[in-house]
Design a protein around this motif. Structure first.
Motif, PDB file in Angstrom:
ATOM      1  N   THR A 160      14.923   1.290  57.643  1.00  0.00           N
ATOM      2  CA  THR A 160      15.356   0.373  58.469  1.00  0.00           C
ATOM      3  C   THR A 160      13.980  -1.237  58.371  1.00  0.00           C
ATOM      4  O   THR A 160      13.005   0.151  56.995  1.00  0.00           O
ATOM      5  N   SER A 161      14.951  -2.033  58.681  1.00  0.00           N
ATOM      6  CA  SER A 161      13.893  -2.782  57.725  1.00  0.00           C
ATOM      7  C   SER A 161      14.307  -4.055  58.602  1.00  0.00           C
ATOM      8  O   SER A 161      15.886  -4.051  58.881  1.00  0.00           O
ATOM      9  N   SER A 162      13.684  -5.335  58.448  1.00  0.00           N
ATOM     10  CA  SER A 162      14.674  -6.226  59.522  1.00  0.00           C
ATOM     11  C   SER A 162      14.491  -7.634  58.407  1.00  0.00           C
ATOM     12  O   SER A 162      15.037  -8.820  59.135  1.00  0.00           O
ATOM     13  N   SER A 163      14.696  -7.156  57.207  1.00  0.00           N
ATOM     14  CA  SER A 163      15.075  -8.045  55.961  1.00  0.00           C
ATOM     15  C   SER A 163      15.337  -8.767  54.795  1.00  0.00           C
ATOM     16  O   SER A 163      15.785  -9.495  54.584  1.00  0.00           O
ATOM     17  N   SER A 164      16.030  -7.256  54.967  1.00  0.00           N
ATOM     18  CA  SER A 164      16.866  -6.806  53.570  1.00  0.00           C
ATOM     19  C   SER A 164      17.643  -5.032  53.886  1.00  0.00           C
ATOM     20  O   SER A 164      17.413  -5.146  54.472  1.00  0.00           O
ATOM     21  N   GLY A 165      18.542  -5.303  52.629  1.00  0.00           N
ATOM     22  CA  GLY A 165      18.674  -4.293  52.704  1.00  0.00           C
ATOM     23  C   GLY A 165      18.103  -2.952  51.792  1.00  0.00           C
ATOM     24  O   GLY A 165      16.561  -2.405  51.471  1.00  0.00           O
ATOM     25  N   LEU A 166      19.062  -1.766  52.095  1.00  0.00           N
ATOM     26  CA  LEU A 166      18.230  -0.470  51.363  1.00  0.00           C
ATOM     27  C   LEU A 166      18.177  -1.083  49.965  1.00  0.00           C
ATOM     28  O   LEU A 166      16.853   0.108  49.503  1.00  0.00           O
ATOM     29  N   GLY A 167      18.184  -1.903  48.745  1.00  0.00           N
ATOM     30  CA  GLY A 167      18.230  -1.562  47.770  1.00  0.00           C
ATOM     31  C   GLY A 167      18.032  -0.411  46.363  1.00  0.00           C
ATOM     32  O   GLY A 167      18.465   0.438  46.729  1.00  0.00           O
ATOM     33  N   ARG A 168      16.951  -0.580  46.003  1.00  0.00           N
ATOM     34  CA  ARG A 168      17.324   0.856  45.297  1.00  0.00           C
ATOM     35  C   ARG A 168      16.763   2.125  45.997  1.00  0.00           C
ATOM     36  O   ARG A 168      15.989   3.017  45.219  1.00  0.00           O
ATOM     37  N   SER A 169      15.880   1.942  46.981  1.00  0.00           N
ATOM     38  CA  SER A 169      15.147   3.207  47.691  1.00  0.00           C
ATOM     39  C   SER A 169      15.307   4.560  47.779  1.00  0.00           C
ATOM     40  O   SER A 169      15.126   5.629  47.190  1.00  0.00           O
ATOM     41  N   GLY A 170      16.469   4.778  47.851  1.00  0.00           N
ATOM     42  CA  GLY A 170      17.369   5.343  48.141  1.00  0.00           C
ATOM     43  C   GLY A 170      18.033   6.961  46.096  1.00  0.00           C
ATOM     44  O   GLY A 170      17.694   7.189  46.115  1.00  0.00           O
ATOM     45  N   GLU A 171      17.592   5.498  45.686  1.00  0.00           N
ATOM     46  CA  GLU A 171      18.635   5.928  43.862  1.00  0.00           C
ATOM     47  C   GLU A 171      17.023   6.377  43.642  1.00  0.00           C
ATOM     48  O   GLU A 171      17.281   7.489  42.750  1.00  0.00           O
ATOM     49  N   LEU A 172      15.906   5.367  43.593  1.00  0.00           N
ATOM     50  CA  LEU A 172      14.383   5.604  43.411  1.00  0.00           C
ATOM     51  C   LEU A 172      13.981   7.322  44.288  1.00  0.00           C
ATOM     52  O   LEU A 172      13.354   8.392  43.789  1.00  0.00           O
ATOM     53  N   LEU A 173      14.427   7.712  45.231  1.00  0.00           N
ATOM     54  CA  LEU A 173      14.452   9.048  45.515  1.00  0.00           C
ATOM     55  C   LEU A 173      14.840   9.877  44.887  1.00  0.00           C
ATOM     56  O   LEU A 173      14.759  10.808  44.580  1.00  0.00           O
ATOM     57  N   ALA A 174      16.788   9.636  44.887  1.00  0.00           N
ATOM     58  CA  ALA A 174      17.130  10.531  44.195  1.00  0.00           C
ATOM     59  C   ALA A 174      16.808  10.950  42.998  1.00  0.00           C
ATOM     60  O   ALA A 174      16.695  11.809  42.862  1.00  0.00           O
ATOM     61  N   GLU A 175      16.711  10.144  42.027  1.00  0.00           N
ATOM     62  CA  GLU A 175      15.512  10.429  40.686  1.00  0.00           C
ATOM     63  C   GLU A 175      14.318  11.022  41.140  1.00  0.00           C
ATOM     64  O   GLU A 175      13.871  12.226  40.664  1.00  0.00           O
ATOM     65  N   ALA A 176      13.624  10.845  42.021  1.00  0.00           N
ATOM     66  CA  ALA A 176      12.095  11.638  42.210  1.00  0.00           C
ATOM     67  C   ALA A 176      12.571  13.526  42.995  1.00  0.00           C
ATOM     68  O   ALA A 176      11.711  14.033  42.517  1.00  0.00           O
ATOM     69  N   ALA A 177      13.979  13.046  43.682  1.00  0.00           N
ATOM     70  CA  ALA A 177      14.266  14.263  44.502  1.00  0.00           C
ATOM     71  C   ALA A 177      13.996  15.372  42.385  1.00  0.00           C
ATOM     72  O   ALA A 177      14.099  16.778  43.087  1.00  0.00           O
ATOM     73  N   GLY A 178      15.051  15.299  42.182  1.00  0.00           N
ATOM     74  CA  GLY A 178      15.375  15.349  40.369  1.00  0.00           C
ATOM     75  C   GLY A 178      17.228  16.138  40.525  1.00  0.00           C
ATOM     76  O   GLY A 178      17.382  16.939  40.095  1.00  0.00           O
ATOM     77  N   SER A 179      17.413  16.733  41.757  1.00  0.00           N
ATOM     78  CA  SER A 179      18.703  17.307  41.997  1.00  0.00           C
ATOM     79  C   SER A 179      19.264  16.978  43.380  1.00  0.00           C
ATOM     80  O   SER A 179      18.957  15.970  44.168  1.00  0.00           O
ATOM     81  N   GLY A 180      20.594  17.339  43.499  1.00  0.00           N
ATOM     82  CA  GLY A 180      21.307  17.592  45.521  1.00  0.00           C
ATOM     83  C   GLY A 180      21.854  15.660  44.730  1.00  0.00           C
ATOM     84  O   GLY A 180      22.458  15.059  43.392  1.00  0.00           O
ATOM     85  N   GLU A 181      22.940  15.862  45.328  1.00  0.00           N
ATOM     86  CA  GLU A 181      24.650  15.311  45.577  1.00  0.00           C
ATOM     87  C   GLU A 181      23.922  13.508  46.649  1.00  0.00           C
ATOM     88  O   GLU A 181      24.283  13.842  47.658  1.00  0.00           O
ATOM     89  N   TRP A 182      23.245  13.005  46.285  1.00  0.00           N
ATOM     90  CA  TRP A 182      22.755  11.659  46.579  1.00  0.00           C
ATOM     91  C   TRP A 182      23.850  10.403  46.830  1.00  0.00           C
ATOM     92  O   TRP A 182      24.375  10.138  45.704  1.00  0.00           O
ATOM     93  N   GLN A 183      23.853  10.179  48.091  1.00  0.00           N
ATOM     94  CA  GLN A 183      24.660   9.013  48.394  1.00  0.00           C
ATOM     95  C   GLN A 183      24.481   7.919  48.639  1.00  0.00           C
ATOM     96  O   GLN A 183      22.936   7.842  48.766  1.00  0.00           O
ATOM     97  N   GLU A 184      25.282   7.019  48.408  1.00  0.00           N
ATOM     98  CA  GLU A 184      24.897   5.365  48.862  1.00  0.00           C
ATOM     99  C   GLU A 184      24.477   5.563  50.743  1.00  0.00           C
ATOM    100  O   GLU A 184      25.269   5.782  50.611  1.00  0.00           O
ATOM    101  N   GLY A 185      23.209   5.388  50.716  1.00  0.00           N
ATOM    102  CA  GLY A 185      23.219   4.924  52.536  1.00  0.00           C
ATOM    103  C   GLY A 185      23.687   3.794  53.557  1.00  0.00           C
ATOM    104  O   GLY A 185      24.321   2.584  52.809  1.00  0.00           O
ATOM    105  N   GLN A 186      22.777   3.530  54.609  1.00  0.00           N
ATOM    106  CA  GLN A 186      23.020   2.613  55.462  1.00  0.00           C
ATOM    107  C   GLN A 186      21.118   1.688  55.890  1.00  0.00           C
ATOM    108  O   GLN A 186      20.330   2.614  55.818  1.00  0.00           O
ATOM    109  N   ARG A 187      21.500   0.779  56.030  1.00  0.00           N
ATOM    110  CA  ARG A 187      19.922  -0.119  56.715  1.00  0.00           C
ATOM    111  C   ARG A 187      19.992  -0.542  57.983  1.00  0.00           C
ATOM    112  O   ARG A 187      21.201  -1.349  57.942  1.00  0.00           O
TER     113      ARG A 187
END
Length: 207
Positions: A160-187
């Motif tokens: 959730t954000s009122s001024s911009s998009g999802l950006g790289r937030s999901g990608e960075l979390l996927a890197e931190a997780a180190g596993s899992g099938e991470w999908q592009e998400g939704q803002r």
């Protein structure tokens, strides 16, 4: 806040769908203003579903609740041991908690009341929600991500954000997780109404 925030709902089998598209670059705020994003195409998901989220000011919580209600999924709140007050969240104050944590990454190790949801091993798909702070996922979600085993799970981020998009937030979390099938998400806009969230959920092909 409780140390066991999992809400049990009936599990169900899920179908598969197409991967999602996402918008670029998020900025600080669970409380800023912008035009609502178009619903992303559905990611591939399956099995039992958990909606896990951190919410600073209630916006992400409202979206997560709607998603869980629509999917009849389980819900888990990622809760800091030391909750953030309104003053803590005042990003315009150079001495506020979030500002100091933003300036000094060593302060972002936020202790949680519970890291691993009950029955974690039973979930095949996890939707992970968070507000955007300074263009990235709010860091209270970080220890939830790094503290769990994502192997074999499909993960769909939403923010959730009122001024911009999802950006790289999901990608960075996927890197931190180190596993899992991470999908592009939704803002979602912090002012999104339930119908906008339900439209996105309907596009997942799970109902």
């Amino acid at each position: 806040m409780t140390a066991n925030p999992t809400v049990t709902r009936r599990n169900f089998l899920l179908g598969t769908a197409l991967c999602a598209t996402m918008l670029s670059g998020c900025s600080q705020g669970d409380d800023q203003a912008a035009v609502e994003d178009e619903p992303a195409a559905a990611p591939a998901v399956g099995g039992n579903v958990l909606v896990a989220y951190h919410s600073a000011q209630g916006h992400t919580a409202a979206v997560a609740q709607t998603i869980a209600d629509e999917l009849d999924a389980d819900l888990f709140e990622v809760t800091p041991t030391e909750p953030y007050s309104d003053d803590d969240l005042d990003w315009t104050d150079d001495n506020s908690r979030v500002t100091r944590e933003h300036e000094d990454e060593s302060l972002r190790d936020v202790e949680l009341t519970q890291v691993t949801p009950n029955g974690w091993e039973n979930y095949d798909t996890v939707l992970v929600g968070y507000p955007i702070w300074w263009g990235i996922a709010a860091w209270p979600i970080d220890n939830f991500i790094s503290g769990n085993d994502w192997d074999g799970k499909t993960v769909v981020p939403f923010c959730t954000s009122s001024s911009s998009g999802l950006g790289r937030s999901g990608e960075l979390l996927a890197e931190a997780a180190g596993s899992g099938e991470w999908q592009e998400g939704q803002r979602f806009s912090s002012s999104v109404d339930e119908s906008g969230v339900r439209d996105w959920v309907a596009g997942l092909g799970l109902a």
